[in-house]
Design a protein around this motif. Structure first.
Motif, PDB file in Angstrom:
ATOM      1  N   LEU A   1       1.673   2.032  -3.203  1.00  0.00           N
ATOM      2  CA  LEU A   1       0.444   2.056  -4.005  1.00  0.00           C
ATOM      3  C   LEU A   1       0.401   0.948  -5.052  1.00  0.00           C
ATOM      4  O   LEU A   1      -0.144   1.114  -6.134  1.00  0.00           O
ATOM      5  CB  LEU A   1       0.191   3.421  -4.630  1.00  0.00           C
ATOM      6  CG  LEU A   1      -0.600   4.432  -3.820  1.00  0.00           C
ATOM      7  CD1 LEU A   1      -1.351   5.391  -4.734  1.00  0.00           C
ATOM      8  CD2 LEU A   1      -1.605   3.821  -2.866  1.00  0.00           C
TER       9      LEU A   1
ATOM     10  N   GLY B   1      -9.879   3.342  -5.023  1.00  0.00           N
ATOM     11  CA  GLY B   1      -8.862   2.451  -5.560  1.00  0.00           C
ATOM     12  C   GLY B   1      -7.963   3.226  -6.513  1.00  0.00           C
ATOM     13  O   GLY B   1      -7.505   4.317  -6.189  1.00  0.00           O
ATOM     14  N   GLY B   2      -7.758   2.699  -7.712  1.00  0.00           N
ATOM     15  CA  GLY B   2      -6.863   3.342  -8.679  1.00  0.00           C
ATOM     16  C   GLY B   2      -7.531   4.481  -9.423  1.00  0.00           C
ATOM     17  O   GLY B   2      -8.610   4.945  -9.036  1.00  0.00           O
ATOM     18  N   PRO B   3      -6.900   4.947 -10.487  1.00  0.00           N
ATOM     19  CA  PRO B   3      -7.415   6.110 -11.218  1.00  0.00           C
ATOM     20  C   PRO B   3      -8.809   5.906 -11.810  1.00  0.00           C
ATOM     21  O   PRO B   3      -9.576   6.864 -11.900  1.00  0.00           O
ATOM     22  CB  PRO B   3      -6.382   6.344 -12.324  1.00  0.00           C
ATOM     23  CG  PRO B   3      -5.397   5.247 -12.250  1.00  0.00           C
ATOM     24  CD  PRO B   3      -5.579   4.508 -10.982  1.00  0.00           C
TER      25      PRO B   3
ATOM     26  N   ALA C   1     -16.165   1.695  -2.675  1.00  0.00           N
ATOM     27  CA  ALA C   1     -15.080   0.920  -3.294  1.00  0.00           C
ATOM     28  C   ALA C   1     -15.659  -0.246  -4.098  1.00  0.00           C
ATOM     29  O   ALA C   1     -15.255  -0.486  -5.243  1.00  0.00           O
ATOM     30  CB  ALA C   1     -14.132   0.404  -2.215  1.00  0.00           C
TER      31      ALA C   1
ATOM     32  N   ILE D   1      -1.127  -1.686  -4.073  1.00  0.00           N
ATOM     33  CA  ILE D   1      -2.540  -1.938  -3.786  1.00  0.00           C
ATOM     34  C   ILE D   1      -3.127  -0.646  -3.205  1.00  0.00           C
ATOM     35  O   ILE D   1      -2.377   0.265  -2.848  1.00  0.00           O
ATOM     36  CB  ILE D   1      -2.752  -3.107  -2.790  1.00  0.00           C
ATOM     37  CG1 ILE D   1      -2.103  -2.785  -1.439  1.00  0.00           C
ATOM     38  CG2 ILE D   1      -2.219  -4.418  -3.354  1.00  0.00           C
ATOM     39  CD1 ILE D   1      -2.543  -3.739  -0.335  1.00  0.00           C
ATOM     40  N   PHE D   2      -4.460  -0.576  -3.112  1.00  0.00           N
ATOM     41  CA  PHE D   2      -5.108   0.657  -2.673  1.00  0.00           C
ATOM     42  C   PHE D   2      -5.822   0.461  -1.341  1.00  0.00           C
ATOM     43  O   PHE D   2      -5.968  -0.664  -0.858  1.00  0.00           O
ATOM     44  CB  PHE D   2      -6.075   1.137  -3.750  1.00  0.00           C
ATOM     45  CG  PHE D   2      -5.419   1.332  -5.089  1.00  0.00           C
ATOM     46  CD1 PHE D   2      -4.350   2.201  -5.223  1.00  0.00           C
ATOM     47  CD2 PHE D   2      -5.840   0.633  -6.207  1.00  0.00           C
ATOM     48  CE1 PHE D   2      -3.719   2.389  -6.447  1.00  0.00           C
ATOM     49  CE2 PHE D   2      -5.221   0.813  -7.435  1.00  0.00           C
ATOM     50  CZ  PHE D   2      -4.162   1.693  -7.556  1.00  0.00           C
ATOM     51  N   LEU D   3      -6.309   1.570  -0.791  1.00  0.00           N
ATOM     52  CA  LEU D   3      -6.920   1.539   0.537  1.00  0.00           C
ATOM     53  C   LEU D   3      -7.965   0.427   0.730  1.00  0.00           C
ATOM     54  O   LEU D   3      -7.915  -0.286   1.727  1.00  0.00           O
ATOM     55  CB  LEU D   3      -7.494   2.920   0.876  1.00  0.00           C
ATOM     56  CG  LEU D   3      -8.127   3.074   2.256  1.00  0.00           C
ATOM     57  CD1 LEU D   3      -7.117   2.842   3.364  1.00  0.00           C
ATOM     58  CD2 LEU D   3      -8.751   4.464   2.422  1.00  0.00           C
ATOM     59  N   PRO D   4      -8.918   0.264  -0.198  1.00  0.00           N
ATOM     60  CA  PRO D   4      -9.927  -0.779   0.046  1.00  0.00           C
ATOM     61  C   PRO D   4      -9.304  -2.165   0.220  1.00  0.00           C
ATOM     62  O   PRO D   4      -9.733  -2.930   1.093  1.00  0.00           O
ATOM     63  CB  PRO D   4     -10.799  -0.745  -1.213  1.00  0.00           C
ATOM     64  CG  PRO D   4     -10.571   0.592  -1.809  1.00  0.00           C
ATOM     65  CD  PRO D   4      -9.182   1.007  -1.438  1.00  0.00           C
ATOM     66  N   GLU D   5      -8.296  -2.482  -0.590  1.00  0.00           N
ATOM     67  CA  GLU D   5      -7.632  -3.784  -0.469  1.00  0.00           C
ATOM     68  C   GLU D   5      -6.985  -3.929   0.902  1.00  0.00           C
ATOM     69  O   GLU D   5      -7.060  -4.976   1.536  1.00  0.00           O
ATOM     70  CB  GLU D   5      -6.542  -3.957  -1.543  1.00  0.00           C
ATOM     71  CG  GLU D   5      -7.073  -4.362  -2.908  1.00  0.00           C
ATOM     72  CD  GLU D   5      -6.945  -3.243  -3.912  1.00  0.00           C
ATOM     73  OE1 GLU D   5      -7.373  -2.110  -3.578  1.00  0.00           O
ATOM     74  OE2 GLU D   5      -6.444  -3.482  -5.020  1.00  0.00           O
TER      75      GLU D   5
ATOM     76  N   GLY E   1      -5.994   6.089  -4.876  1.00  0.00           N
ATOM     77  CA  GLY E   1      -5.378   5.220  -3.872  1.00  0.00           C
ATOM     78  C   GLY E   1      -6.252   5.079  -2.635  1.00  0.00           C
ATOM     79  O   GLY E   1      -6.008   4.242  -1.785  1.00  0.00           O
ATOM     80  N   GLY E   2      -7.270   5.941  -2.517  1.00  0.00           N
ATOM     81  CA  GLY E   2      -8.184   5.865  -1.378  1.00  0.00           C
ATOM     82  C   GLY E   2      -9.335   4.904  -1.679  1.00  0.00           C
ATOM     83  O   GLY E   2      -9.137   3.875  -2.335  1.00  0.00           O
ATOM     84  N   TYR E   3     -10.555   5.261  -1.249  1.00  0.00           N
ATOM     85  CA  TYR E   3     -11.674   4.343  -1.421  1.00  0.00           C
ATOM     86  C   TYR E   3     -11.994   4.053  -2.886  1.00  0.00           C
ATOM     87  O   TYR E   3     -12.571   3.019  -3.204  1.00  0.00           O
ATOM     88  CB  TYR E   3     -12.923   4.868  -0.707  1.00  0.00           C
ATOM     89  CG  TYR E   3     -12.828   4.762   0.792  1.00  0.00           C
ATOM     90  CD1 TYR E   3     -12.625   3.523   1.393  1.00  0.00           C
ATOM     91  CD2 TYR E   3     -12.912   5.890   1.604  1.00  0.00           C
ATOM     92  CE1 TYR E   3     -12.520   3.414   2.772  1.00  0.00           C
ATOM     93  CE2 TYR E   3     -12.809   5.791   2.975  1.00  0.00           C
ATOM     94  CZ  TYR E   3     -12.614   4.551   3.561  1.00  0.00           C
ATOM     95  OH  TYR E   3     -12.497   4.447   4.919  1.00  0.00           O
TER      96      TYR E   3
ATOM     97  N   PHE F   1       0.831  -1.205   0.000  1.00  0.00           N
ATOM     98  CA  PHE F   1       0.000   0.000   0.000  1.00  0.00           C
ATOM     99  C   PHE F   1       0.867   1.257   0.000  1.00  0.00           C
ATOM    100  O   PHE F   1       0.568   2.227  -0.701  1.00  0.00           O
ATOM    101  CB  PHE F   1      -0.960   0.004   1.183  1.00  0.00           C
ATOM    102  CG  PHE F   1      -1.771   1.255   1.260  1.00  0.00           C
ATOM    103  CD1 PHE F   1      -2.783   1.494   0.347  1.00  0.00           C
ATOM    104  CD2 PHE F   1      -1.490   2.220   2.217  1.00  0.00           C
ATOM    105  CE1 PHE F   1      -3.508   2.667   0.385  1.00  0.00           C
ATOM    106  CE2 PHE F   1      -2.217   3.402   2.264  1.00  0.00           C
ATOM    107  CZ  PHE F   1      -3.230   3.622   1.351  1.00  0.00           C
TER     108      PHE F   1
ATOM    109  N   ILE G   1      -8.271  10.107   6.071  1.00  0.00           N
ATOM    110  CA  ILE G   1      -7.720   8.996   5.280  1.00  0.00           C
ATOM    111  C   ILE G   1      -6.430   8.470   5.919  1.00  0.00           C
ATOM    112  O   ILE G   1      -6.268   7.265   6.114  1.00  0.00           O
ATOM    113  CB  ILE G   1      -7.449   9.448   3.832  1.00  0.00           C
ATOM    114  CG1 ILE G   1      -8.736   9.948   3.189  1.00  0.00           C
ATOM    115  CG2 ILE G   1      -6.816   8.321   3.032  1.00  0.00           C
ATOM    116  CD1 ILE G   1      -9.639   8.890   2.645  1.00  0.00           C
TER     117      ILE G   1
END
Ligand code: B12
Lengths: 216, 454
Positions: free
Chosen positions: A59, B264-266, B27, A61-65, B260-262, A56, A109
């Motif tokens: 990045l 996810g990617g772009p 998400a 992986i992202f926050l939800p993962e 990168g937050g809820y 993470f 966040i």
């Protein structure tokens, strides 16, 4: 043993796949196969969630993962918990944390990431959310017998509330009861020293390093 | 849009939800929508040229806002919108309005993709920390820049007369009043007394005290508030909304979806960006600002943000009449070439995509007054030049620029830059020789790369 290694690998995979049911099943399999509960925790779950944390940070992986992996980990740990307890090991072995974003500040966040990482590193976490008045941190910390208070502040004006907490703890003569860790973009080591906090974390990784190595 | 009463009612009676769970729900929904509409991120693309992709992102964003609405943090309830309401809201949105007064009145308008009309320039300190001692003069220098159409967020006052300002305190009310007063003084000293000021005193509720037709922010000054990521409002936001509507001020709403937050990617984050814009329309906003923010780099000129900015703005420009703008925050700071490369890259990505321009600003200003009016001039000039090229050419130049700074994008590696006082003579308000030289160098390099600057 090959069978043990296979189960530990299953545990690790369940965290990466963020699969709660599989994490619980793998934990059960570990216990049934006679793997030491602490070994299962450390080598099965903990290593994998640390790797997710690292992924993470980059990045990959992202926050939800990350949040889902942490949830899978919590589910898996709940299966190991009775066995750990029987051995006299507290699942919240790392410590009890009361954390939140201070009054006047809505940025959450970064704090959410720290919470997810702390939970997965074996801390019992009480997340008070955002815009939290300073006295609330203290009352919840007392109620939950926490040993750590974590304060997030993202604005240069709300950073001052971190100082307020220290002063309030001093005033109540309970400063020594808590390890106070501060964080958020404007928070630096110099600020930690200036206000007399015990630790600060540039990111979630450092937060865990600092807390794991605390002596208080 | 819905009436304020209707928004207030839904915020008290809508379905209850828990914020973190809603984040995770978003998400899940955006992952599904990305699949349904077959939306993918291409790491090689800086400026999207695929119209159909932009339209699919729009559809996905519309689906998202219909499913999730906006979340009212303090009442813990969802403000939901029906399909009919969203369609009516989008149909009723104003494609243009005027702000400010007299000779300095600005026409704020929507732009199409590859529109050859110049972008509207929202330029100013953009709420970087501005010290009270320099507040008037710094804003005077910004207001003196003829390409700036609206003076943007005159500065974040952290302290007043040496005392740190606690949000919601009496001191913060006093600071908000000075914010209005000093901004007005600045525009009048610059000889543009009617220049519109986009105000947002960063003082929570107390900022309403900056309003005063005679000495503070006027009803012809647009007022800004931010949606709280992702897709949230709070009592402060709604208080501002009530106040702005009551005084008839144009409303400028930013959405800062976090890559990168809820989301996810772009891709997921772009979908949230569109949803945020539609949500802002439903609240009654007049300008939809996107901050294509990256959670790791904490700025907006990385590869993902460039792509996201272009896609979201094209989605909105192609499918609605809303007035679009994009915020430009960089790793490199004013006083460095990197600042110029970075803001130019994002300008080239969003102006041909139908956006107006907001900024520029360093993502992490170091110390007070870390902004430059001359750099805002160059930013505006690049914005005007970007109307003469198509998206394909913009993509080529933005990519070349991105190559120049991509390895120094981490805030710790980025050039530290200078405060205003080191770039300007603060008595004459003229840039010093060194700063002029940087401007000239930046301009000629950009020309060489193919930016059609005059
Ligand atoms: C997203 C964002 C918002 C969102 C917040 C959404 C949300 N749900 O959190 C919204 C749009 C609502 C917002 C509002 C505002 N924001 Co804002 N925001 C940001 C932004 C762009 C990113 C913050 C973020 O999420 N970063 C990503 C996370 C992962 O990083 P992080 O928070 O730093 O967390 C990491 C570490 O700090 C650490 N950490 C964090 N907490 C803790 C706690 C502990 C105990 C520990 C150990 C470690 C730790 O670990 C985390 C993980 O690695 C920053 C820009 C920036 N450069 O930071 C501005 C920024 C923080 N905001 C700013 C401002 C001024 C505001 C507003 C006042 C006005 C505005 N709109 O600009 C309002 C204030 C609202 C309020 N009352 O709080 C300024 C602050 C300037 C200053 N001098 O103080 C910044 C720096 C932007 C800027 N360049 O001017 N903002």
């Amino acid at each position: 043993m090959a069978e043990h290694e296979e189960i530990l690998e299953r545990m690790r995979a369940s965290i990466v796949a963020a699969d709660e049911t599989e994490a619980m099943a793998a934990a059960e399999a570990a216990l049934a196969a006679g793997i030491e509960p602490l070994t299962a925790l450390e080598e099965g779950f903990a290593g994998a969630i640390r790797a997710q944390g690292e992924a993470f940070s980059n990045l990959d992986i992202f926050l939800p993962e990350l949040v889902l992996s942490a949830k899978a980990m919590q589910a898996g740990v709940s299966v190991l918990e009775p066995a750990l307890k029987a051995k006299g090991i507290d699942a919240a072995r790392s410590g009890v944390v009361v954390i939140g974003t201070v009054e006047g500040d809505l940025h959450d966040i970064g704090k959410n990431i720290v919470v997810a990482m702390l939970r997965s590193a074996g801390y019992e976490v009480h997340d008070l959310g955002t815009d939290v008045p300073i006295p609330n941190f203290i009352s919840v910390a007392e109620q939950t017998k926490a040993d750590i208070i974590g304060l997030s502040a993202l604005l240069s004006t709300t950073m001052l509330r971190q100082k307020d907490l220290i002063e309030l703890l001093n005033l109540k003569k309970i400063r020594e009861d808590f390890f106070v860790i501060v964080g958020g973009a404007p928070v630096t080591e110099a600020w930690m020293n200036e206000i007399g906090a015990d630790g600060y974390g540039l990111d979630a990784h450092m937060a865990i390093e600092v807390l794991d190595s605390r002596t208080k | 849009m819905l009436s304020f009463l209707e928004i207030a009612k839904r915020s008290e009676t809508g379905p209850m939800a828990i914020a973190d769970e809603l984040g995770m729900k978003i998400a899940g929904i955006v992952t599904g929508l990305a699949k349904k509409y077959d939306i993918a991120y291409d790491p090689e693309v800086r400026v999207n040229t695929d119209d159909d992709l932009a339209d699919r992102v729009w559809q996905a964003g519309r689906d998202l806002i219909l499913e999730i609405g906006l979340y009212s943090i303090n009442s813990r309830r969802q403000i939901l919108f029906s399909e009919r309401e969203v369609d009516e809201g989008l149909a009723a949105v104003r494609p243009e309005f005027t702000a400010g007064e007299g000779l300095d009145t600005a026409l704020v308008y929507r732009r199409d993709v590859e529109d050859n009309r110049p972008p509207v320039i929202f330029g100013g300190p953009f709420n970087a920390d501005v010290h009270q001692d320099m507040f008037v003069r710094l804003n005077e220098a910004f207001a003196g820049e003829p390409l700036i159409d609206l003076l943007l967020l005159p500065g974040y006052l952290k302290e007043l007369d040496g005392i740190m300002i606690r949000p919601n305190s009496g001191l913060s009310t006093r600071a908000a009043m000075f914010y209005g007063r000093w901004a007005r003084e600045a525009i009048s000293r610059a000889g543009r007394p009617g220049l519109p000021i986009v105000g947002h005193a960063v003082m929570a509720l107390n900022e309403v005290s900056s309003a005063n037709e005679e000495w503070g922010l006027r009803s012809c000054d647009p007022r800004a508030f931010a949606l709280i990521s992702e897709l949230q409002v709070d009592d402060v936001t709604l208080t501002r909304l009530a106040h702005y509507q009551a005084i008839g001020a144009p409303i400028y709403t930013s959405a800062t979806p976090l890559i990168g937050g809820y989301g996810g990617g772009p891709v997921g984050t772009a979908i949230i960006g569109v949803a945020g814009h539609i949500g802002s329309v439903m609240l009654g906003s007049h300008v939809m600002h996107l901050g294509p923010q990256h959670i790791k780099y904490k700025q907006q000129t990385n590869a993902m943000s460039l792509w996201l900015g272009s896609v979201v703005k094209q989605a909105a420009a192609r499918n609605s009449k809303m007035i679009n703008t994009t915020s430009v925050t960089t790793s490199g700071r004013p006083g460095s070439m990197q600042y110029i490369y970075e803001f130019s890259a994002l300008v080239l990505s969003v102006v041909p995509s139908g956006s107006n321009l907001t900024g520029p600003r360093p993502a992490e200003p170091l110390g007070w007054n870390n902004v430059s009016p001359l750099m805002c001039r160059l930013f505006a000039e690049v914005g005007h030049a970007a109307t003469k090229i198509d998206r394909k050419e913009a993509n080529r130049i933005a990519d070349t620029l991105h190559e120049k700074y991509k390895d120094k994008i981490e805030l710790k590696d980025a050039p530290k830059g200078l405060p205003f006082e080191k770039m300007y003579d603060v008595n004459t308000l003229q840039p010093n020789d060194e700063h002029w030289a940087l401007y000239e160098k930046g301009k000629s390099e950009l020309k060489e790369l193919g930016v059609p600057l005059e």
